[in-house]
Design an enzyme around this catalytic site. Structure first.
Site, PDB file in Angstrom:
ATOM      1  N   GLN A   1     -57.472 -35.770   1.006  1.00 35.08           N
ATOM      2  CA  GLN A   1     -56.855 -37.139   1.035  1.00 35.08           C
ATOM      3  C   GLN A   1     -56.779 -37.906   2.454  1.00 35.08           C
ATOM      4  OE1 GLN A   1     -53.600 -38.247  -1.681  1.00 35.08           O
ATOM      5  NE2 GLN A   1     -52.826 -36.064  -1.209  1.00 35.08           N
ATOM      6  N   VAL A   2     -56.276 -37.094   3.174  1.00 37.68           N
ATOM      7  CA  VAL A   2     -56.453 -37.499   4.708  1.00 37.68           C
ATOM      8  C   VAL A   2     -57.722 -37.569   5.257  1.00 37.68           C
ATOM      9  CG1 VAL A   2     -54.927 -37.452   6.857  1.00 37.68           C
ATOM     10  CG2 VAL A   2     -53.946 -37.013   4.743  1.00 37.68           C
TER      11      VAL A   2
ATOM     12  N   TYR B   1     -44.367 -23.355   0.663  1.00 35.21           N
ATOM     13  CA  TYR B   1     -45.434 -24.415   1.503  1.00 35.21           C
ATOM     14  C   TYR B   1     -44.936 -24.724   2.697  1.00 35.21           C
ATOM     15  CZ  TYR B   1     -47.333 -28.951   2.089  1.00 35.21           C
ATOM     16  OH  TYR B   1     -47.828 -29.945   2.577  1.00 35.21           O
TER      17      TYR B   1
ATOM     18  N   ALA C   1     -55.219 -27.875   4.628  1.00 38.67           N
ATOM     19  CA  ALA C   1     -54.139 -27.414   4.697  1.00 38.67           C
ATOM     20  C   ALA C   1     -54.058 -26.851   3.127  1.00 38.67           C
ATOM     21  CB  ALA C   1     -52.826 -28.202   4.606  1.00 38.67           C
ATOM     22  N   TYR C   2     -53.118 -25.718   2.979  1.00 36.29           N
ATOM     23  CA  TYR C   2     -52.891 -25.192   1.600  1.00 36.29           C
ATOM     24  C   TYR C   2     -51.827 -26.099   1.119  1.00 36.29           C
ATOM     25  CZ  TYR C   2     -51.858 -22.082  -2.289  1.00 36.29           C
ATOM     26  OH  TYR C   2     -51.699 -21.729  -3.454  1.00 36.29           O
TER      27      TYR C   2
ATOM     28  N   ASP D   1     -63.872 -21.575   6.761  1.00 37.17           N
ATOM     29  CA  ASP D   1     -62.833 -21.074   5.899  1.00 37.17           C
ATOM     30  C   ASP D   1     -61.669 -20.663   6.722  1.00 37.17           C
ATOM     31  OD1 ASP D   1     -61.171 -19.908   4.015  1.00 37.17           O
ATOM     32  OD2 ASP D   1     -62.810 -18.627   3.061  1.00 37.17           O
TER      33      ASP D   1
HETATM   34  N1  LIG Z   1     -50.376 -34.151   0.049  1.00 29.28           N
HETATM   35  C1  LIG Z   1     -48.902 -34.660   0.356  1.00 29.28           C
HETATM   36  O1  LIG Z   1     -48.398 -34.970  -0.485  1.00 29.28           O
HETATM   37  C2  LIG Z   1     -48.606 -34.220   1.656  1.00 29.28           C
HETATM   38  C3  LIG Z   1     -47.312 -34.400   2.050  1.00 29.28           C
HETATM   39  C4  LIG Z   1     -46.878 -34.165   3.272  1.00 29.28           C
HETATM   40  C5  LIG Z   1     -47.717 -33.707   4.250  1.00 29.28           C
HETATM   41  N2  LIG Z   1     -48.928 -33.118   3.925  1.00 29.28           N
HETATM   42  C6  LIG Z   1     -50.071 -32.768   4.973  1.00 29.28           C
HETATM   43  O2  LIG Z   1     -50.812 -33.624   5.149  1.00 29.28           O
HETATM   44  C7  LIG Z   1     -52.046 -32.826   5.410  1.00 29.28           C
HETATM   45  C8  LIG Z   1     -53.325 -33.413   4.518  1.00 29.28           C
HETATM   46  O3  LIG Z   1     -52.967 -33.264   3.410  1.00 29.28           O
HETATM   47  P1  LIG Z   1     -53.832 -33.915   2.149  1.00 29.28           P
HETATM   48  O4  LIG Z   1     -53.043 -34.304   1.024  1.00 29.28           O
HETATM   49  O5  LIG Z   1     -55.094 -34.458   2.553  1.00 29.28           O
HETATM   50  O6  LIG Z   1     -54.352 -32.604   1.581  1.00 29.28           O
HETATM   51  P2  LIG Z   1     -55.603 -32.333   0.182  1.00 29.28           P
HETATM   52  O7  LIG Z   1     -55.999 -33.439  -0.148  1.00 29.28           O
HETATM   53  O8  LIG Z   1     -55.046 -31.028  -0.403  1.00 29.28           O
HETATM   54  O9  LIG Z   1     -56.966 -31.713   1.153  1.00 29.28           O
HETATM   55  C9  LIG Z   1     -56.659 -30.207   1.723  1.00 29.28           C
HETATM   56  C10 LIG Z   1     -57.976 -29.996   2.459  1.00 29.28           C
HETATM   57  O10 LIG Z   1     -57.745 -28.730   2.998  1.00 29.28           O
HETATM   58  C11 LIG Z   1     -58.855 -27.959   2.764  1.00 29.28           C
HETATM   59  N3  LIG Z   1     -58.438 -26.396   2.496  1.00 29.28           N
HETATM   60  C12 LIG Z   1     -57.432 -25.863   1.876  1.00 29.28           C
HETATM   61  N4  LIG Z   1     -57.859 -24.516   1.965  1.00 29.28           N
HETATM   62  C13 LIG Z   1     -58.874 -24.415   3.000  1.00 29.28           C
HETATM   63  C14 LIG Z   1     -59.514 -23.042   3.611  1.00 29.28           C
HETATM   64  N5  LIG Z   1     -59.128 -22.024   3.209  1.00 29.28           N
HETATM   65  N6  LIG Z   1     -60.533 -23.440   4.473  1.00 29.28           N
HETATM   66  C15 LIG Z   1     -61.184 -24.630   4.613  1.00 29.28           C
HETATM   67  N7  LIG Z   1     -60.251 -25.741   4.136  1.00 29.28           N
HETATM   68  C16 LIG Z   1     -59.322 -25.710   3.230  1.00 29.28           C
HETATM   69  C17 LIG Z   1     -59.398 -28.416   1.208  1.00 29.28           C
HETATM   70  O11 LIG Z   1     -60.469 -27.969   0.946  1.00 29.28           O
HETATM   71  P3  LIG Z   1     -61.156 -27.787  -0.741  1.00 29.28           P
HETATM   72  O12 LIG Z   1     -61.074 -29.333  -1.216  1.00 29.28           O
HETATM   73  O13 LIG Z   1     -62.200 -27.143  -0.620  1.00 29.28           O
HETATM   74  O14 LIG Z   1     -59.645 -27.003  -1.489  1.00 29.28           O
HETATM   75  C18 LIG Z   1     -59.218 -30.022   1.317  1.00 29.28           C
HETATM   76  O15 LIG Z   1     -60.106 -30.452   1.712  1.00 29.28           O
HETATM   77  C19 LIG Z   1     -51.889 -31.324   5.320  1.00 29.28           C
HETATM   78  O16 LIG Z   1     -51.486 -30.791   6.613  1.00 29.28           O
HETATM   79  C20 LIG Z   1     -50.733 -31.514   4.476  1.00 29.28           C
HETATM   80  O17 LIG Z   1     -49.914 -30.175   4.346  1.00 29.28           O
HETATM   81  C21 LIG Z   1     -49.639 -33.569   2.657  1.00 29.28           C
END
Ligand SMILES: NC(=O)c1ccc[n+]([C@@H]2O[C@H](COP(=O)([O-])OP(=O)(O)OC[C@H]3O[C@@H](n4cnc5c(N)ncnc54)[C@H](OP(=O)(O)O)[C@@H]3O)[C@@H](O)[C@H]2O)c1
Length: 298
Positions: free
Chosen positions: A12-13, A130, A65-66, A41
Site C-alpha cells: 500500500q505505502v 505484530y 513489513a509482515y 526476501d
Molecule cells: N497496514 C496498516 O494498517 C498499517 C498500520 C500501521 C503501520 N503500518 C506500517 O506501514 C508500513 C507499510 O505497510 P503497508 O500497509 O503498505 O503494508 P502492505 O500493503 O502489507 O505491504 C507490505 C509489503 O511488504 C512486503 N513483504 C512482506 N514480507 C516480505 C519479505 N519477506 N520480503 C520482502 N518483502 C516482503 C510485501 O510483499 P508481498 O506483496 O510479496 O507480500 C508487501 O509488498 C509497514 O511498516 C507497516 O508495518 C501499516
C-alpha cells in the site's frame, strides 16, 4: 544522482512511494518477486546484504513489513524475521555506509489504554506479536545509531492491497448489514498521504539551504491523518457512498474475537512532525474523500 533503494513497491505505502520519491533521486524498487532485476526476501539476511551491496544506495526506504496482524500470532518467527531481524540488518548497513534509513512503524506498539493522543516519547507496550516485532525493529534502528526517520502510522488504507476500505466496499456489495467494532479508536490514514509526507520531509532533509542536521532530526515521528474515529464510524463513512449502502451496526471487540489483541485507543499526536518539519496533516475525512474521488477517476 541520489540512489534510493525502495524496499517494497507493491504494498500500500510502497506503491505510493514509488511515485512520490521520484523527484528526490533515482528510485531502485525491489520486492520479493524473483522475476525483478533485484529481488529481496527479508527473511533471508544474505539477500538483504547482497541487494544493498549491488545497489549501493544513498538512502534506504523500507516500506516492507509482515503486516498480517492476526496471522502473526501463529507465525511469530516469520514476523520477527521480517519486522525485527531484517530491519536490524538494514540499520547496520545504513550505519556502516553512513546513509539515512526511512522506516515505518505502527500505532500497535502502544497498549491503547490512554485517553489523549500518544506522543513519540511515551512508553510503548505492544499487546500483539505484530506490535512486538514492529517495536523490536524500531528499537534495532535506534540502537544501531544510524541516521533514521521512523514514521509511526495507523489504520492504513488506499485503493490497492488489503485494507479496511476495500473490504468494506466489497462487503457493502454482498450484504445488507455489516457488524463492525465500535470500541477501538484511531485515525484512518491514506497510504498516499504517508508517501507524500515522506517525500516532503526528505525534500527538506536534502535541501542544503535549510541546513537541517540529520543527526538532530533523526528519530521517531507519528504520521497519521488528523482526527479520530472508530472502525464502525469509519465503515459508515465508506459505505454511504455505495449505490445500496448496507446498515452498519456497532459491535464490541470481544464479539469480533480476532486472534490478535488491538489497542482500544491508538490515536497518535502529529505535533512533533508539525514542530520539526512544519507539516500539518489533514483530517481523516478529508483524505478519505480524496481517496474515494481518486478511485472514481481510475
Ligand atoms: N497496514 C496498516 O494498517 C498499517 C498500520 C500501521 C503501520 N503500518 C506500517 O506501514 C508500513 C507499510 O505497510 P503497508 O500497509 O503498505 O503494508 P502492505 O500493503 O502489507 O505491504 C507490505 C509489503 O511488504 C512486503 N513483504 C512482506 N514480507 C516480505 C519479505 N519477506 N520480503 C520482502 N518483502 C516482503 C510485501 O510483499 P508481498 O506483496 O510479496 O507480500 C508487501 O509488498 C509497514 O511498516 C507497516 O508495518 C501499516
Amino acid at each position: 544522482m541520489r540512489r534510493i533503494l525502495l524496499i517494497s513497491f507493491t504494498g500500500q505505502v510502497g506503491a505510493e512511494l514509488w511515485r512520490t520519491l521520484q523527484p528526490l533521486g533515482q528510485v531502485i524498487p525491489v520486492d520479493r518477486h524473483p522475476d525483478e532485476q533485484y529481488a529481496i526476501d527479508l527473511t533471508q539476511p544474505d539477500s538483504i546484504k547482497k541487494i544493498i551491496a549491488q545497489v549501493k544506495p544513498d538512502l534506504i526506504v523500507n516500506a516492507a513489513a509482515y503486516t498480517a496482524v492476526d496471522k502473526a500470532e501463529q507465525e511469530p518467527d516469520i514476523a520477527e524475521r521480517v519486522n525485527a531481524e531484517a530491519v536490524a540488518i538494514l540499520a547496520a548497513e545504513a550505519k556502516a555506509r553512513n546513509i539515512l534509513l526511512v522506516h515505518y512503524s505502527t500505532d500497535y506498539v502502544y497498549k491503547g489504554d490512554a485517553d489523549t493522543p500518544y506522543l513519540e516519547d511515551q512508553q510503548p507496550n505492544p499487546q500483539s506479536v505484530y506490535g512486538q516485532t514492529k517495536l523490536a525493529g524500531d528499537q534495532a534502528i535506534i540502537d544501531s545509531g544510524c541516521q533514521h526517520l521512523i514514521f509511526r502510522t495507523s489504520w492504513v488504507y488506499g485503493s490497492r492491497g488489503q485494507n479496511f476500505l476495500l473490504t468494506m466496499q466489497r462487503l457493502a456489495k454482498e450484504r445488507d448489514t455489516l457488524q463492525v467494532v465500535a470500541d477501538q479508536y484511531g485515525a484512518p490514514t491514506w497510504s498516499r498521504l504517508i508517501a507524500e509526507t515522506t517525500a516532503q520531509v526528505l525534500a527538506q532533509v536534502y535541501n542544503p539551504k535549510l541546513g537541517l542536521d540529520l543527526n538532530e532530526v533523526s528519530g521517531v515521528y507519528h504520521l497519521t491523518n488528523a482526527g479520530e474515529t472508530n472502525w464502525c464510524d469509519f465503515a459508515k463513512a465508506i459505505v454511504k457512498h455505495e449505490p445500496n449502502p448496507p446498515k452498519v451496526l456497532p459491535i464490541k471487540t470481544e464479539e469480533y474475537a480476532a486472534p490478535a489483541q488491538r489497542p482500544a485507543y491508538s490515536v497518535l499526536s502529529n505535533d512533533k512532525l508539525a514542530d520539526v518539519f512544519g507539516l500539518r496533516l489533514p483530517d481523516w475525512e478529508h483524505s478519505l474523500a480524496l481517496c474515494l474521488a481518486a478511485q472514481q477517476n481510475r
